[in-house]
Structures are given as C-alpha cells and as structure tokens.
Enzyme design. Structure first.
Site, mmCIF file in Angstrom:
data_model
loop_
_atom_site.group_PDB
_atom_site.id
_atom_site.type_symbol
_atom_site.label_atom_id
_atom_site.label_comp_id
_atom_site.label_asym_id
_atom_site.label_seq_id
_atom_site.Cartn_x
_atom_site.Cartn_y
_atom_site.Cartn_z
ATOM 1 N N GLY A 223 0.813 -1.205 0.000
ATOM 2 C CA GLY A 223 0.000 0.000 0.000
ATOM 3 C C GLY A 223 0.847 1.256 0.000
ATOM 4 O O GLY A 223 2.017 1.234 0.374
ATOM 5 N N HIS A 243 13.494 11.783 4.543
ATOM 6 C CA HIS A 243 14.515 12.487 3.751
ATOM 7 C C HIS A 243 14.299 12.346 2.245
ATOM 8 O O HIS A 243 14.941 13.037 1.462
ATOM 9 C CB HIS A 243 15.926 12.043 4.160
ATOM 10 C CG HIS A 243 16.350 10.707 3.647
ATOM 11 N ND1 HIS A 243 17.664 10.307 3.655
ATOM 12 C CD2 HIS A 243 15.661 9.653 3.120
ATOM 13 C CE1 HIS A 243 17.763 9.088 3.159
ATOM 14 N NE2 HIS A 243 16.559 8.681 2.833
#
Length: 338
Positions: A223, A243
């Site tokens: 998902g 990040h």
C-alpha cells in the site's frame, strides 16, 4: 614523507569519481569473492569473470594503488584488509548502487539542480526517482539491494540505541525488505509488526521475515503510505523515509501516521540529523543531503528542522537517540492538537 599541500588535496577531491567507478566495477565482477580463497593470477581472474585480460590487469593495478588488492609472488593478486570488506554482500551492494544509474546521472545534474531548483534526475531522465525505477527494474533491484545493505549495517545499532521493548504493535512505514522490522521483532519477542510498502519490495519483505522465523508475528501490506497507514499501533517507524521528500510531502506522511495513531503512540524516525553548524567532520552528512536533492528532491535536516516538521505533522519531538552510525533515532509523541 612530504605531506600533500592544498592543491594536491583539492585535486584528490576533483578526481574522486574514478575511485567510485573502480570499486563499482570490482563489485560487479565480484573480484573480492574470486580472491576470497587466496591469491589468484590475472589470467585465472579474467577467466572467472569473463573480463578482457589486458584491461582487467589495468583495473587490478589501480585497485592495488587504492590498497584494495596487493601483488604477491608469481604475479598473483590477493585481497588486503580493505579489500576483504568487499566480500561482504552489503558493501558490494552499496558499491554497485552508488556507482550506477540513476545516481550517476542524477549527480551529473547537480549544476542544473542548483541553478534551477529542479531535481538532477528529472533533468537527466525526465522522470522522478520512483518513475525511473518503475521503468528500469534492474536498476530498481540494485537500489533495493543497496538500501537493504545499508539498513542491515545499522539495524543492530538502532535496536541497541532505542528501547522498542515497551511496544507491542509496531508499524514499519515504508519498511523496504523488512530488515529493520526483523531486527526489532527479534529483539522484542512479545511484539508483533506490520510492514507497509509498495511494489516488488513487498515480496522480499515477506521472505525476509519468514526466513527470520517471524512470519507468525509480522504482516506485510502492499500500500501507498502517503495515502493511508495501518491504524491502532503503539509505535510507528519511519526509517529513511522523510529524507526522500520535501517538507510539504513529508508533512503529509507524518499526518497519515498521526491520523492512524492512538493518543499514546510514539513515532520513531530514523534519519541523519545534520548539525546546526557544519565542519569538515560532517562532509558525509552534507553530501548525503545533496544526494537527496538531486535524486528525490528530499533533504536531510537538523534537529530544529525535524522538530518543526514533526510539529506540522502532528507530533512533538521528545528525544534524539544517537546510534554511533551517523543516524539518529528521533522519538516523538502524538500531539494532542492534530
């Protein structure tokens, strides 16, 4: 011995790309593995690797200069202590990843990125990193292997630095091949875990957890965590996820986690934490920041930047736990004001 002067030091930095490619090719040819059982001749190495012998000899000469191999009697080569590190699958995978596409071309787009604010990878391929990997499965596999290797090298330090033992239900958001979740569940026998990610990596995560004997305590879901995150856990883990994204997209991910989390849950973010003031000792961290800039459009962040990002995403930073690996374990509590 004469110490190198400033000009020589700068020249070494300018031409450092050559070392990256020497190590990448050594990794692709699996030279360290062929030398693991002892010294070997050039001819034997050429036969084992299928390489062109004269040019392989020149590569080995360069690797000798880099202290990866050394020559021994009868014109044979053997690994040095440095070279023996490349027999480890994790470092070999990292060498292959950083010296190949799309990293190489994304970094070639660094000037374009700095001038325009666009990602280097977009300039090189007219696609973002995830679109590129979807269209180039061999490079995607190399990337996944490199990231798994980097996680494998730090997972032990992460579970040593942070007490996961207080949790019973851990959701690893974007958990890749399951290396970190396996380390957490192996450390905390009473916990169960859920890993959510997308694409081919999901099957590898299932294999990782089954191989570790954790299949009965771990569920793997396919998902998009940018859309939703499994609800009801007492710990949500984001390792090397934030990040990848700019602040706007990272905030969306954090809010998805907050919407799924009970009021008493904790968020565990594993990332580099940049110092507020950068010095020469911080070169790797700030180069990693540029890597995210050209490859994904994301960024590394300071502690203060993480605190603000977390606040916007519905979390309150409580503590940053050092791991000794260059990564910090950032612990956050659910904010009462979502």
């Amino acid at each position: 011995m004469v110490e190198p002067g400033p000009r020589s030091q700068v020249l070494d930095l300018i031409v450092a790309f050559r070392q990256t490619q020497c190590l990448r090719v050594a990794a692709e040819l699996e030279l360290a593995d062929h030398l693991a059982d002892g010294p070997c001749s050039l001819t034997a190495l050429a036969e084992a690797t299928g390489a062109y012998e004269p040019f392989l000899g020149r590569l080995l000469r360069a690797l000798t200069g880099l202290a990866i191999v050394e020559t021994v009697p009868e014109d044979r080569y053997r690994l040095t202590a440095l070279g023996e590190q490349l027999t480890a699958p994790n470092l070999r995978a990292v060498a292959r990843m950083y010296g190949s596409e799309p990293f190489w071309s994304a970094w070639e787009g660094l000037e374009h990125a700095v001038r325009t604010g666009e990602r280097g990878i977009d300039h090189a391929f007219a696609a973002d990193a995830w679109e590129y990997f979807a269209a180039h499965p061999a490079d995607a596999e190399r990337f996944d292997a490199g990231m798994a290797a980097l996680t494998g090298g730090s997972a032990g330090a992460i579970v040593e630095a942070f007490d996961f033992g207080r949790f019973r239900h851990v959701v690893d958001v974007g958990g890749g091949d399951g290396t970190l979740l396996a380390a957490i569940l192996g450390r905390v026998p009473h916990a169960r875990g859920v890993l959510v990610d997308i694409g081919d990596v999901v099957a590898r995560a299932r294999r990782t957890l089954e191989t570790a004997g954790l299949g009965h305590r771990a569920e793997v879901l396919d998902g998009d965590f940018r859309a939703s995150v499994p609800a009801g856990a007492d710990c949500y883990v984001l390792k090397w996820i934030l990040h990848d994204w700019d602040d706007e997209q990272a905030t969306v991910i954090l809010r998805r986690c907050r919407a799924a989390a009970p009021a008493t849950a904790r968020l565990v973010v594993v990332e580099r934490v940049l110092p507020e003031r950068v010095g020469p000792a911080d070169a790797e961290a700030v180069l990693a920041d540029l890597n995210m800039m050209v490859l994904t459009g994301g960024r590394e962040r300071t502690g203060a930047e993480f605190a603000e990002l977390l606040r916007e995403g519905g979390w309150l930073l409580e503590h940053i736990h050092p791991t000794g690996t260059g990564l910090g374990v950032i612990e956050a509590a659910a904010s009462p004001a979502v």
